[in-house]
Motif scaffolding. Structure first.
Motif, PDB file in Angstrom:
ATOM      1  N   SER A 266      27.009   2.605  56.249  1.00  0.00           N
ATOM      2  CA  SER A 266      28.086   3.586  56.276  1.00  0.00           C
ATOM      3  C   SER A 266      28.638   3.725  57.682  1.00  0.00           C
ATOM      4  CB  SER A 266      27.563   4.940  55.791  1.00  0.00           C
ATOM      5  OG  SER A 266      28.489   5.962  56.068  1.00  0.00           O
ATOM      6  N   LEU A 267      29.939   3.826  57.764  1.00  0.00           N
ATOM      7  CA  LEU A 267      30.584   4.067  59.047  1.00  0.00           C
ATOM      8  C   LEU A 267      30.091   5.365  59.679  1.00  0.00           C
ATOM      9  CD1 LEU A 267      32.980   3.170  60.968  1.00  0.00           C
ATOM     10  CD2 LEU A 267      34.411   4.691  59.612  1.00  0.00           C
ATOM     11  N   TRP A 268      29.716   6.333  58.829  1.00  0.00           N
ATOM     12  CA  TRP A 268      29.374   7.666  59.307  1.00  0.00           C
ATOM     13  C   TRP A 268      27.881   7.912  59.443  1.00  0.00           C
ATOM     14  CZ3 TRP A 268      33.285  10.412  61.197  1.00  0.00           C
ATOM     15  CH2 TRP A 268      34.579  10.057  60.802  1.00  0.00           C
ATOM     16  N   GLY A 269      27.053   7.047  58.838  1.00  0.00           N
ATOM     17  CA  GLY A 269      25.614   7.252  58.932  1.00  0.00           C
ATOM     18  C   GLY A 269      25.224   8.656  58.509  1.00  0.00           C
ATOM     19  N   ASP A 270      24.418   9.328  59.323  1.00  0.00           N
ATOM     20  CA  ASP A 270      23.985  10.698  59.038  1.00  0.00           C
ATOM     21  C   ASP A 270      24.776  11.725  59.837  1.00  0.00           C
ATOM     22  OD1 ASP A 270      22.070   9.992  57.198  1.00  0.00           O
ATOM     23  OD2 ASP A 270      20.501   9.745  58.695  1.00  0.00           O
ATOM     24  N   PHE A 271      25.959  11.347  60.264  1.00  0.00           N
ATOM     25  CA  PHE A 271      26.742  12.226  61.126  1.00  0.00           C
ATOM     26  C   PHE A 271      26.919  13.614  60.537  1.00  0.00           C
ATOM     27  CE2 PHE A 271      30.788  14.128  62.323  1.00  0.00           C
ATOM     28  CZ  PHE A 271      30.668  14.182  63.698  1.00  0.00           C
ATOM     29  N   PHE A 272      27.294  13.694  59.252  1.00  0.00           N
ATOM     30  CA  PHE A 272      27.598  14.997  58.661  1.00  0.00           C
ATOM     31  C   PHE A 272      26.340  15.769  58.269  1.00  0.00           C
ATOM     32  CE2 PHE A 272      31.702  12.850  58.130  1.00  0.00           C
ATOM     33  CZ  PHE A 272      32.536  13.826  58.671  1.00  0.00           C
TER      34      PHE A 272
ATOM     35  N   LEU B 189      44.384  30.125  58.117  1.00  0.00           N
ATOM     36  CA  LEU B 189      43.090  30.767  57.848  1.00  0.00           C
ATOM     37  C   LEU B 189      42.446  30.188  56.597  1.00  0.00           C
ATOM     38  CD1 LEU B 189      43.949  34.498  58.641  1.00  0.00           C
ATOM     39  CD2 LEU B 189      42.451  32.992  59.967  1.00  0.00           C
ATOM     40  N   ASP B 190      43.244  29.975  55.572  1.00  0.00           N
ATOM     41  CA  ASP B 190      42.720  29.404  54.329  1.00  0.00           C
ATOM     42  C   ASP B 190      42.167  28.007  54.581  1.00  0.00           C
ATOM     43  OD1 ASP B 190      42.664  29.753  51.240  1.00  0.00           O
ATOM     44  OD2 ASP B 190      43.590  27.788  51.513  1.00  0.00           O
ATOM     45  N   PHE B 191      42.889  27.203  55.358  1.00  0.00           N
ATOM     46  CA  PHE B 191      42.437  25.851  55.671  1.00  0.00           C
ATOM     47  C   PHE B 191      41.103  25.881  56.410  1.00  0.00           C
ATOM     48  CE2 PHE B 191      42.274  21.915  58.115  1.00  0.00           C
ATOM     49  CZ  PHE B 191      42.701  20.966  57.196  1.00  0.00           C
ATOM     50  N   GLU B 192      40.957  26.794  57.370  1.00  0.00           N
ATOM     51  CA  GLU B 192      39.711  26.876  58.138  1.00  0.00           C
ATOM     52  C   GLU B 192      38.538  27.291  57.256  1.00  0.00           C
ATOM     53  OE1 GLU B 192      39.261  25.764  60.968  1.00  0.00           O
ATOM     54  OE2 GLU B 192      41.042  25.950  62.213  1.00  0.00           O
ATOM     55  N   LEU B 193      38.763  28.234  56.357  1.00  0.00           N
ATOM     56  CA  LEU B 193      37.687  28.676  55.468  1.00  0.00           C
ATOM     57  C   LEU B 193      37.272  27.567  54.508  1.00  0.00           C
ATOM     58  CD1 LEU B 193      38.933  32.299  54.667  1.00  0.00           C
ATOM     59  CD2 LEU B 193      36.855  31.690  55.944  1.00  0.00           C
ATOM     60  N   VAL B 194      38.252  26.874  53.958  1.00  0.00           N
ATOM     61  CA  VAL B 194      37.940  25.793  53.022  1.00  0.00           C
ATOM     62  C   VAL B 194      37.267  24.637  53.754  1.00  0.00           C
ATOM     63  CG1 VAL B 194      38.906  24.098  51.430  1.00  0.00           C
ATOM     64  CG2 VAL B 194      39.760  26.431  51.414  1.00  0.00           C
ATOM     65  N   ARG B 195      37.728  24.309  54.954  1.00  0.00           N
ATOM     66  CA  ARG B 195      37.095  23.230  55.710  1.00  0.00           C
ATOM     67  C   ARG B 195      35.634  23.550  56.004  1.00  0.00           C
ATOM     68  NH1 ARG B 195      39.282  21.430  61.544  1.00  0.00           N
ATOM     69  NH2 ARG B 195      40.420  19.793  60.454  1.00  0.00           N
ATOM     70  N   SER B 196      35.329  24.794  56.343  1.00  0.00           N
ATOM     71  CA  SER B 196      33.941  25.189  56.593  1.00  0.00           C
ATOM     72  C   SER B 196      33.080  24.914  55.365  1.00  0.00           C
ATOM     73  CB  SER B 196      33.889  26.675  56.953  1.00  0.00           C
ATOM     74  OG  SER B 196      32.551  27.108  57.115  1.00  0.00           O
ATOM     75  N   LEU B 197      33.627  25.192  54.182  1.00  0.00           N
ATOM     76  CA  LEU B 197      32.894  24.917  52.944  1.00  0.00           C
ATOM     77  C   LEU B 197      32.770  23.416  52.715  1.00  0.00           C
ATOM     78  CD1 LEU B 197      31.517  25.945  50.400  1.00  0.00           C
ATOM     79  CD2 LEU B 197      33.781  26.174  49.336  1.00  0.00           C
ATOM     80  N   TYR B 198      33.845  22.670  53.003  1.00  0.00           N
ATOM     81  CA  TYR B 198      33.783  21.213  52.886  1.00  0.00           C
ATOM     82  C   TYR B 198      32.601  20.652  53.666  1.00  0.00           C
ATOM     83  CZ  TYR B 198      38.573  20.748  50.954  1.00  0.00           C
ATOM     84  OH  TYR B 198      39.691  20.794  50.171  1.00  0.00           O
ATOM     85  N   LEU B 199      32.444  21.104  54.896  1.00  0.00           N
ATOM     86  CA  LEU B 199      31.384  20.568  55.762  1.00  0.00           C
ATOM     87  C   LEU B 199      29.998  20.910  55.220  1.00  0.00           C
ATOM     88  CD1 LEU B 199      32.977  21.278  59.251  1.00  0.00           C
ATOM     89  CD2 LEU B 199      32.579  19.035  58.217  1.00  0.00           C
ATOM     90  N   LYS B 200      29.847  22.094  54.641  1.00  0.00           N
ATOM     91  CA  LYS B 200      28.561  22.451  54.033  1.00  0.00           C
ATOM     92  C   LYS B 200      28.273  21.567  52.824  1.00  0.00           C
ATOM     93  CE  LYS B 200      28.908  27.295  55.506  1.00  0.00           C
ATOM     94  NZ  LYS B 200      29.151  28.686  55.041  1.00  0.00           N
ATOM     95  N   GLU B 201      29.291  21.355  51.994  1.00  0.00           N
ATOM     96  CA  GLU B 201      29.116  20.496  50.824  1.00  0.00           C
ATOM     97  C   GLU B 201      28.831  19.058  51.242  1.00  0.00           C
ATOM     98  OE1 GLU B 201      32.357  23.043  48.141  1.00  0.00           O
ATOM     99  OE2 GLU B 201      32.772  20.965  48.711  1.00  0.00           O
TER     100      GLU B 201
ATOM    101  N   LYS C 285      27.423  18.013  53.939  1.00  0.00           N
ATOM    102  CA  LYS C 285      26.050  17.912  54.436  1.00  0.00           C
ATOM    103  C   LYS C 285      25.062  17.816  53.268  1.00  0.00           C
ATOM    104  CE  LYS C 285      22.570  20.227  57.302  1.00  0.00           C
ATOM    105  NZ  LYS C 285      22.303  21.344  58.261  1.00  0.00           N
ATOM    106  N   ALA C 286      25.225  18.679  52.276  1.00  0.00           N
ATOM    107  CA  ALA C 286      24.318  18.661  51.114  1.00  0.00           C
ATOM    108  C   ALA C 286      24.430  17.339  50.359  1.00  0.00           C
ATOM    109  CB  ALA C 286      24.641  19.835  50.191  1.00  0.00           C
ATOM    110  N   LEU C 287      25.639  16.853  50.179  1.00  0.00           N
ATOM    111  CA  LEU C 287      25.824  15.581  49.475  1.00  0.00           C
ATOM    112  C   LEU C 287      25.275  14.411  50.287  1.00  0.00           C
ATOM    113  CD1 LEU C 287      29.415  16.122  48.056  1.00  0.00           C
ATOM    114  CD2 LEU C 287      27.372  15.652  46.681  1.00  0.00           C
ATOM    115  N   SER C 288      25.435  14.458  51.592  1.00  0.00           N
ATOM    116  CA  SER C 288      24.916  13.378  52.432  1.00  0.00           C
ATOM    117  C   SER C 288      23.399  13.297  52.338  1.00  0.00           C
ATOM    118  CB  SER C 288      25.344  13.594  53.892  1.00  0.00           C
ATOM    119  OG  SER C 288      26.756  13.509  54.031  1.00  0.00           O
ATOM    120  N   LEU C 289      22.746  14.450  52.306  1.00  0.00           N
ATOM    121  CA  LEU C 289      21.287  14.462  52.156  1.00  0.00           C
ATOM    122  C   LEU C 289      20.878  13.910  50.795  1.00  0.00           C
ATOM    123  CD1 LEU C 289      20.544  17.953  53.745  1.00  0.00           C
ATOM    124  CD2 LEU C 289      19.778  15.742  54.636  1.00  0.00           C
TER     125      LEU C 289
END
Length: 572
Positions: free
Chosen positions: A38-44, A255-267, A269-273
């Motif tokens: 993967s180009l991203w490895g375990d980055f996320f 503000l909506d974009f920032e809140l949704v992006r924060s959730l994206y990053l959490k998801e 991370k969980a999916l990457s694991l």
């Protein structure tokens, strides 16, 4: 999704993004062609996003305040030109999901209002073209039947668009985007596309930002065929440069974009694991390691906090399907393919005994992951998973058919190929997953079988994805085990060269999109929200395979978009 597997060595130095580390997956033991890591490895997994300037609690309270103010703004206006411009902005900023009922009411008013108001308002020809095009596009996208003759007023006595319009970039851009909602047989909109494209291309060198960028994007991928999320990533920085921009609307969008992006990053991370544990345990080194690219596709499908569970399920099924595809396409012998398909049809852990040793762990993981996804559903939703299982098993049958063709070096007719390959590309299977993930308010509760209530949409969506995939495969080259593509079948059947076949198949993409447009206008209004999700599923391949690339397989092709969505701060 089935197609060419382009393998390249990626320079991981480009991944030196602050806050994460690039741990690469362990080497797998299975023999066979190795896939690039993967180009991203375990980055996320390790990435820690910058701390926001405001607390999440403050942002949410402010979002609620702004939503109330914008809702009042929508409800109070009765001016048709203002209404269509406001709805267009809300949709391009991807905050329309907060105002579905209000927008539906507003567009009903727009639809039933005659056009005299625009004439009485003193708009010139260019403004009239812009507003008429906006009205046409928004109404068609929301399922209203609007006739193409609304553009006749912009033509001269010979039936051609007036040349005086050829220098109005905004009106031309709106016309170009609107005309791409053409349905089969609407030749008048062919003329609109040709006129607006030619005129926009002649203006490109003289346009200023942000119009120059908006025109460039549309000429690449017209707005109705571009994932809304990608347009938002651009438009959220462009909107404030417009004369009539509304600071309240822009603040809500940011503000909506920032809140949704924060959730994206959490998801993510969980999916990457989840994916790293699966990928390392099944030891199938030839399978594509593209979780981040899959999740990017998923976010373009489902946007907003309400779809969190949908994104998790969709990405997991997508990854399991991709790995299954790679087993058939890359590594397994024909005998092993038959055994694997037999086990898939049985869908029982006892079937593991018929499989070769190297496929047993993956087979059990499929069954277990589907059980876990079913457990995440509400009691009254669990029956939906049976549709997904059935479709996944059917997907295996189509993969086997293609494996048999490849083994026999069979060159099917174009029609025979398409009857199989529009299914094997995975769109119909993932369409069922979309409906599994949809909210009841999306109309999906009416039926999980999209092939029953939207057969032409599902077929056309599969064709768009298949043709774009095959065009990319032809341009980049395919692996030795891949069956003949639609391009090759067309060449053999018609006795033409590759470029002519590519042009013909590209024309079929256009035809399929027109079928999708008609299906949405003819749709039961109660099912239209679910149908729009299926349209989303067809828009992302336009980006993934843009210009003949395969961004799903070769992660470097999507690196800039992934970085912009998940990592780049919004410009102040």
């Amino acid at each position: 999704m089935s197609g060419s597997k382009v393998i390249s060595v990626l320079d991981t130095k480009v991944l030196a993004v602050k806050g994460g580390t690039m741990t690469q997956p362990a080497a797998a033991a299975t023999t066979g062609r190795a896939c690039s890591p993967s180009l991203w490895g375990d980055f996320f997994v390790t990435y820690i996003p910058p701390k926001p300037q405001r607390s999440e609690e403050w942002m949410r309270e402010r979002v609620d305040q702004l939503k109330m103010q914008v809702r009042c703004k929508i409800l109070k206006t009765t001016n048709v030109p203002y209404t269509v411009m406001l709805v267009d902005v809300l949709e391009r900023l991807h905050i329309d999901n907060h105002f579905c009922d209000e927008i539906a009411t507003a567009l009903q008013h727009v639809f039933h209002h005659d056009e005299q108001e625009k004439a009485d308002a003193g708009f010139d020809d260019g403004d009239q073209l812009h507003l008429e095009s906006l009205r046409f596009r928004l109404l068609r996208q929301h399922g209203f039947w609007v006739y193409a003759d609304v553009f006749d007023k912009f033509k001269d006595r010979t039936g051609c668009f007036r040349e005086s319009l050829s220098t109005d970039a905004r009106g031309l851009l709106s016309l170009y985007n609107a005309a791409h909602l053409a349905m089969p047989g609407e030749a008048a909109l062919d003329d609109a596309i040709a006129f607006s494209r030619r005129s926009l291309q002649s203006l490109q060198g003289a346009l200023r930002s942000p119009m120059a960028e908006q025109v460039s994007r549309a000429l690449d991928i017209p707005l109705p065929r571009a994932p809304k999320l990608l347009e938002t990533m651009h438009y959220i920085t462009e909107y404030e440069q417009e004369e009539a921009y509304d600071g309240m609307v822009l603040e809500l969008a940011r503000l909506d974009f920032e809140l949704v992006r924060s959730l994206y990053l959490k998801e993510l991370k969980a999916l990457s694991l989840w994916w790293r544990q699966l990928y390392d345990s099944v030891q199938l080194s030839y399978a594509r390691d593209c979780l981040v690219e899959s999740y990017f596709w998923t976010c373009a499908m489902f946007h907003g906090e309400d779809y969190s569970r949908a994104r998790i399920i969709f990405a997991k099924v997508f990854q399991l399907m991709t790995m299954t595809d790679d087993i058939y396409d890359i590594h397994a012998t024909l005998e092993e393919c038959y055994k694997f398909n037999e086990a898939m049809q049985r869908w029982d852990k006892s079937a593991v005994s018929i499989l070769p040793e190297y496929l047993r762990t993956f087979y059990i993981r499929i069954l277990n992951d589907f059980d876990e996804m079913e457990d995440s559903l509400e009691p009254d939703e669990k029956h939906r998973m049976s549709y997904v299982k059935s479709s996944f098993k059917q997907q295996s049958e189509y993969y086997l058919r293609e494996a048999q063709w490849s083994s026999d070096k069979h060159m099917p007719s174009f029609a025979e190929h398409l009857d199989v390959s529009f299914m094997s590309i995975g769109y119909p299977t993932m369409a069922v997953v979309v409906l599994l993930c949809a909210r009841d308010g999306d109309g999906a509760a009416a039926s999980m079988e999209a092939s029953e209530w939207a057969p032409s949409l599902v077929r056309a969506g599969g064709e768009v994805t298949r043709f774009l995939n095959d065009i990319a495969s032809y341009k980049t080259g395919k692996s030795g085990k891949d069956a003949a593509s639609t391009i090759e079948c067309y060449m053999a059947e018609r006795g033409v060269g590759g470029e002519e076949a590519v042009a013909a198949v590209a024309a079929l993409v256009e035809s399929a999109w027109r079928t999708i447009n008609r299906a949405c206008v003819e749709m039961d209004p109660n099912l239209l929200p679910a149908a729009r999700l299926l349209v989303n599923l067809a828009t992302t391949p336009e980006v993934i395979y843009f210009g003949g690339r395969d961004g799903y397989t070769v992660g470097a092709d999507l690196k800039g978009l992934v970085t912009a969505l998940f990592l780049d701060p919004l410009p102040v």
